[in-house]
Design an enzyme around this catalytic site. Structure first.
Site, PDB file in Angstrom:
ATOM      1  N   VAL A 237       1.025  -0.889  -0.035  1.00 28.38           N
ATOM      2  CA  VAL A 237       0.300  -0.174   0.175  1.00 28.38           C
ATOM      3  C   VAL A 237       0.665   1.382   0.141  1.00 28.38           C
ATOM      4  CG1 VAL A 237      -2.132   1.205   1.311  1.00 28.38           C
ATOM      5  CG2 VAL A 237      -1.753  -1.046   1.091  1.00 28.38           C
TER       6      VAL A 237
ATOM      7  N   GLU B 292      -2.296   5.264  -4.601  1.00 35.39           N
ATOM      8  CA  GLU B 292      -3.400   5.625  -5.114  1.00 35.39           C
ATOM      9  C   GLU B 292      -4.060   6.272  -5.590  1.00 35.39           C
ATOM     10  OE1 GLU B 292      -2.362   2.618  -1.932  1.00 35.39           O
ATOM     11  OE2 GLU B 292      -1.727   4.754  -1.943  1.00 35.39           O
TER      12      GLU B 292
ATOM     13  N   ASP C 283      -4.785  21.798 -41.921  1.00 38.02           N
ATOM     14  CA  ASP C 283      -5.915  22.228 -43.516  1.00 38.02           C
ATOM     15  C   ASP C 283      -5.791  23.604 -43.867  1.00 38.02           C
ATOM     16  OD1 ASP C 283      -7.173  21.086 -45.499  1.00 38.02           O
ATOM     17  OD2 ASP C 283      -9.027  21.654 -45.193  1.00 38.02           O
TER      18      ASP C 283
ATOM     19  N   ASN D 145       5.450   8.738  -1.557  1.00 40.30           N
ATOM     20  CA  ASN D 145       6.221   7.376  -1.064  1.00 40.30           C
ATOM     21  C   ASN D 145       6.628   6.247  -1.000  1.00 40.30           C
ATOM     22  OD1 ASN D 145       3.002   8.118  -2.388  1.00 40.30           O
ATOM     23  ND2 ASN D 145       2.923   5.740  -2.812  1.00 40.30           N
TER      24      ASN D 145
ATOM     25  N   GLU E  29       7.775   6.848   3.045  1.00 38.03           N
ATOM     26  CA  GLU E  29       6.565   6.060   3.591  1.00 38.03           C
ATOM     27  C   GLU E  29       7.642   4.753   3.534  1.00 38.03           C
ATOM     28  OE1 GLU E  29       2.898   6.058   2.087  1.00 38.03           O
ATOM     29  OE2 GLU E  29       2.903   8.051   2.086  1.00 38.03           O
TER      30      GLU E  29
ATOM     31  N   ASN F 158      -1.826   8.630   2.134  1.00 35.61           N
ATOM     32  CA  ASN F 158      -1.553   8.446   0.077  1.00 35.61           C
ATOM     33  C   ASN F 158      -2.888   9.442  -0.867  1.00 35.61           C
ATOM     34  OD1 ASN F 158       0.675   6.907   0.167  1.00 35.61           O
ATOM     35  ND2 ASN F 158      -0.298   5.661  -0.609  1.00 35.61           N
TER      36      ASN F 158
ATOM     37  N   THR G 133      -3.911  13.711   3.128  1.00 31.78           N
ATOM     38  CA  THR G 133      -2.949  14.129   2.694  1.00 31.78           C
ATOM     39  C   THR G 133      -1.723  14.829   1.331  1.00 31.78           C
ATOM     40  OG1 THR G 133      -1.441  12.729   3.610  1.00 31.78           O
ATOM     41  CG2 THR G 133      -1.882  13.763   5.417  1.00 31.78           C
ATOM     42  N   ASP G 134      -1.773  13.450   0.835  1.00 31.59           N
ATOM     43  CA  ASP G 134      -1.350  13.634  -1.152  1.00 31.59           C
ATOM     44  C   ASP G 134      -2.160  13.844  -1.982  1.00 31.59           C
ATOM     45  OD1 ASP G 134       1.159  12.625   0.246  1.00 31.59           O
ATOM     46  OD2 ASP G 134       1.423  10.509  -0.831  1.00 31.59           O
TER      47      ASP G 134
END
Length: 917
Positions: free
Chosen positions: A283, A288, A330, A722, A725, A750, A753-754
């Site tokens: 995770v 995510e 064109d 990430n 983490e 994820n 807060t992200d």
């Protein structure tokens, strides 16, 4: 049916009829038509294959990121943690739905081709005229055409009376094409086949009969549909980069999980602990919130583009615009106004370029001292079948409409002129004669005319009361042999060799500039007999088109849109190469190209015939330099786009006609015209310009670059968190600490807060000079040219900042250590959102409040984080401990330190860039 030898346009109509077992007078019999319908099938365009929803959904659910989350949900459920399993399952469902919605789109372009055909057609069968459904037409049918009707199938012209067909949607020609029954050379290009008419085009003027030679998918329109079907929808640069990023993240996460699993197993950890650690790592490694944030960013970009009159049909096209390196456009209606306009008036020895006329020169006053100009304009207005509607709009042939407009600009109103000099006879336009004549009765007294126009009708041969006057307009080479005099100033002079050469030379000069030339001549006739006002007293055709007095030339062109010049200059400064691809004449294309700055005096237009002689390798080499292509066919446009893509270019193709649709579908981004564009083109395009303004695409490119910059910013922000983490999850156990973060806590980091600040970064304003830099290279990583160095550096910085104080707390037996670590990471990622608003400019120069949405997102997320830790019910769900005041200070201190380090890293990168540059 006889075996085909020569093409239908190159043999007599009678031979085509024999080949089709038809009759040029009676058409097909009903039984024969029914048999042919069974043989050839209905006159319809076959629909393409619709996307398969189930296959798309399966594709979404089998991506590496989703598979890892599904595995994590299964393990969580097996461990009895229902809450985590449900949350992960919801995340999987949301991501799969977002991806499904992005990819599931119905390709309606081919179906729209069917809408072009009229529901019924006037057909002669067994010698009788009847209306039949267009779908029932077969080769050999004899179709009657008239002004305003749509050509229902491809066919050979067998009868034509001033027949003109508007073919710009198929060929790119900006003016209607004259049609006639005589064969043309076998090698004649489609745009010049005057003996043929094609399905989907429209009759602009006249009437005629068409012998159907091809229906359905065998017609030219069907060939376009085949090309369109074969032009697959390729993934955009952003989709390719995201796919690659997700695959790499999935592989990296899998490797890390296996390594940590093996290390902890060797240390004797229980199976439950090992599985919990694996789920947490999986995770932590997966961003995510990324699919949702990307979609929201693209949606916001699409909304901003809509305000700029650019409608996005496919979401990922927003970013693709920012990566475009070549725009293939064109000409007709895209670079030009799709409106024929008189730009030059040429009387003997007196050329007037109307675009450079001084202010105030246009008007009746300008006619007082120039009789030749008066007659030239009056002749163009009177010898004219176009008309002005009550609302001021023009109807009729575009060329004739242009003559009305220029006459009106000098104060000559057609309705008023026809009241003073009514039409009493005419010789209609004929493609063979290439001219048209109208005869008018003059007032019984010149005094009845306004003073400004009186002299226009007081030339030598129309002095008698009740006289007739004729005006003839047409091709210069068709009029000069019929003229024996020319009006020079106020004097009618014999048309000697010098004046004849001068007239022909002026026409050639205008043609070389890409200007369409129409000559205007006149002749006056004295009344016959004793009844001078008898309207039946009209000269014969031979009389009316001989012994003419040449009045001058009117040169017209479909002019460039004035705003396009600046748009092309902006494209060049942004590293984008504009290219014109048109079905129009090479001289016309070059004239427009030079006017817009696409071409210079040494540029040569590459024609479709020349492209046919090139193999793919030579074509790839040619497209790298050629800026103008003319007389191209639909397959030529497709080949050009494919060749450019073969050179690694990100190609945008703009267009409005059916002939543009396959190339639009093949291009990385297809840009259709919203006003003049056909339904086929709009459905094939990724973006629609609602104002048909080429300049709009420049603003859209700028927005696309902003979108890509913002996506890159929040990806770096998300992945930096990430990395930290994952590193914490790996290093903490190696330091002897328990699992530092649980799966539900990591999902909060994820997704909340992200995710919320990342969404706020989606509306970050454009950085200075965004249209002064080249496009992002196609092969460049989504992470940037540093290939993730900054992300790893920032992740390592955050790891050190959060792990050191929490290790001390854990060592001291403080039960809140895990909550402090969790909150420190949350606050640090929020603080970094401000620092990552720009990779080059520090926050104090940008202004901390210049993105108010980010300020609000960070403030809201801080409030949520505080509530999560402070409210006992929420705290228990996330397995958190209450924090003392000094715990909060530690978390805030970590966040401020992380922000400062990111700004220092940016400053160091700027100094390196300056040193390298």
């Amino acid at each position: 049916m006889e075996p085909a030898a020569d093409p239908d346009h190159a043999i007599p109509a009678e031979a085509v009829a024999r080949r089709l077992d038809s009759d040029l007078t009676a058409g097909l019999g009903e039984d024969r038509a029914a048999a042919l319908l069974d043989r050839y099938g209905p006159n319809e365009i076959e629909s393409g294959t619709e996307p398969r929803p189930l296959a798309i959904l399966v594709e979404q659910l089998t991506s590496p990121m989703i598979l890892m989350l599904i595995g994590a949900a299964i393990v969580s459920a097996a461990l009895g943690d229902t809450t985590e399993a449900v949350v992960i399952a919801v995340v999987v469902a949301l991501n799969a739905w977002i991806g499904f919605r992005q990819e599931y789109r119905a390709e309606r372009a081919i179906a729209s081709l069917q809408a072009i055909a009229t529901p019924t057609a006037a057909v002669v069968r067994s010698g009788r005229r009847r209306d039949v459904p267009v779908g029932d037409l077969v080769p050999g049918d004899l179709v009657e055409l008239e002004a305003g009707s749509i050509v229902p199938a491809d066919g050979r012209i067998v009868e034509a009376h001033a027949l003109r067909v508007e073919e710009s949607a198929l060929t790119g020609e900006s003016v209607p094409t004259d049609k006639q029954p005589q064969p043309v050379a076998a090698a004649t290009e489609l745009a010049s086949r005057s003996s043929m008419a094609y399905a989907g085009t429209s009759v602009a003027a006249g009437r005629g009969r068409l012998l159907v030679t091809a229906t359905g998918m065998s017609a030219e329109l069907g060939r376009v549909a085949e090309l369109l079907r074969g032009a697959g929808a390729e993934k955009t640069p952003l989709q390719l980069r995201l796919d690659l990023l997700v695959r790499r993240l999935g592989i990296a996460a899998g490797v890390i999980v296996l390594v940590v699993f093996a290390i902890e197993a060797a240390r004797g950890e229980s199976l439950d602990a090992l599985l919990l650690s694996a789920v947490s790592l999986a995770v932590a490694a997966i961003p995510e919130s990324l699919p949702a944030v990307v979609t929201i960013t693209l949606t916001l970009g699409a909304q901003r583009m809509l305000k700029r009159r650019a409608l996005i049909r496919r979401l990922f096209a927003v970013e693709t615009l920012g990566s475009v390196t070549t725009i293939c456009s064109d000409k007709t209606g895209t670079l030009t106004q799709n409106r024929m306009t008189v730009v030059v008036l040429d009387m003997a020895g007196d050329r007037r370029d109307l675009s450079s006329e001084p202010e105030g020169a246009i008007g009746l006053g300008a006619l007082r001292d120039v009789p030749a100009l008066r007659l030239l304009l009056a002749g163009g207005v009177l010898c004219n079948d176009a008309s002005v509607a009550d609302d001021g709009s023009l109807t009729g042939d575009p060329t004739e409409a242009a003559l009305l407009v220029v006459g009106s600009s000098y104060g000559l109103d057609k309705e008023e002129l026809e009241r003073l000099a009514p039409r009493i006879g005419e010789v209609p336009f004929d493609p063979e004669r290439k001219r048209m004549t109208t005869v008018h009765r003059l007032p019984s007294s010149p005094a009845e005319l306004p003073a400004e126009l009186r002299e226009a009708f007081e030339v030598e041969r129309v002095e008698e009361a009740g006289a007739r006057i004729s005006f003839t307009k047409g091709a210069l080479d068709a009029l000069v042999p019929r003229c024996d005099s020319v009006l020079v100033g106020r004097e009618v002079r014999p048309l000697d060799d010098a004046l004849r050469r001068r007239a022909l030379g002026a026409g050639e000069e205008l043609a070389a500039e890409g200007i369409r030339v129409l000559a205007v001549a006149m002749r006056g006739f004295s009344p016959r007999g004793d009844v001078p006002t008898d309207d039946g007293d009209v000269p014969t055709d031979d009389e009316v088109e001989s012994g003419l007095t040449l009045l001058g030339l009117q040169g017209m062109i479909d002019p460039a849109r004035p705003e396009v010049r600046d748009a092309i200059a902006t494209c060049r400064s942004a590293g984008i190469r504009p290219v014109m691809i048109t079905g129009d004449h090479p001289l016309t294309a070059l004239a427009i190209g030079r006017d817009l700055g696409l071409a210079d005096g040494s540029t040569v237009a590459v024609t479709g015939a020349e492209l046919d002689e090139l193999d793919e390798a030579r074509l790839v080499e040619l497209v790298g330099a050629a800026p103008v292509y003319a007389r191209v066919k639909p397959e030529d446009k497709l080949r050009i786009v494919e060749a450019l893509q073969g050179r690694g270019e990100v190609v945008a193709m703009t267009g409005d006609g059916v002939n543009d649709a396959p190339a639009l579908a093949q291009a990385d981004i297809g840009v259709a015209m919203g006003i003049t564009g056909t339904d086929v083109t709009k459905d094939a395009g990724d973006m629609i310009l609602r104002d048909d303004n080429f300049a709009t695409i420049v603003g859209a490119v700028g927005e696309g670059r902003v979108v890509f910059d913002n996506i890159r910013k929040f990806i770096r922000n998300i992945l930096s968190g990430n990395v930290a983490e994952v590193a914490v999850m790996v290093v903490a156990p190696l330091a002897g600490m328990p699992i530092p973060l649980l799966p539900l806590q990591i999902l909060w980091l994820n997704l909340v807060t992200d995710g919320l600040p990342a969404m706020a970064l989606a509306v970050e304003p454009a950085e200075p000079g965004i249209m002064k830099r080249p496009p992002t290279p196609l092969g460049e990583s989504l992470l940037g040219s540093d290939r993730g160095r900054r992300i790893l550096t920032r992740g390592a910085m955050l790891l050190g900042l959060v792990l050191i104080p929490t290790y001390v707390l854990w060592s001291a037996g403080d039960d809140a250590w895990q909550t402090v670590l969790f909150t420190s990471i949350a606050f640090a990622e929020l603080a970094a959102g401000f620092a990552m608003r720009s990779e080059r400019i520090p926050l104090w120069r940008l202004g901390p409040l210049t993105n108010p949405l980010l300020v609000a997102a960070v403030a809201g997320t801080v409030a949520l984080q505080v509530a999560l830790v402070s409210v006992p019910a929420l705290r228990d769900v996330f397995s958190l401990a209450p924090l003392a005041g000094w715990h909060w200070l530690v978390a805030v201190g970590v966040a401020l330190a992380y922000y400062a380090l990111v700004e220092l890293e940016k400053a160091w990168s700027r100094s390196r860039a300056r040193a390298a540059g």
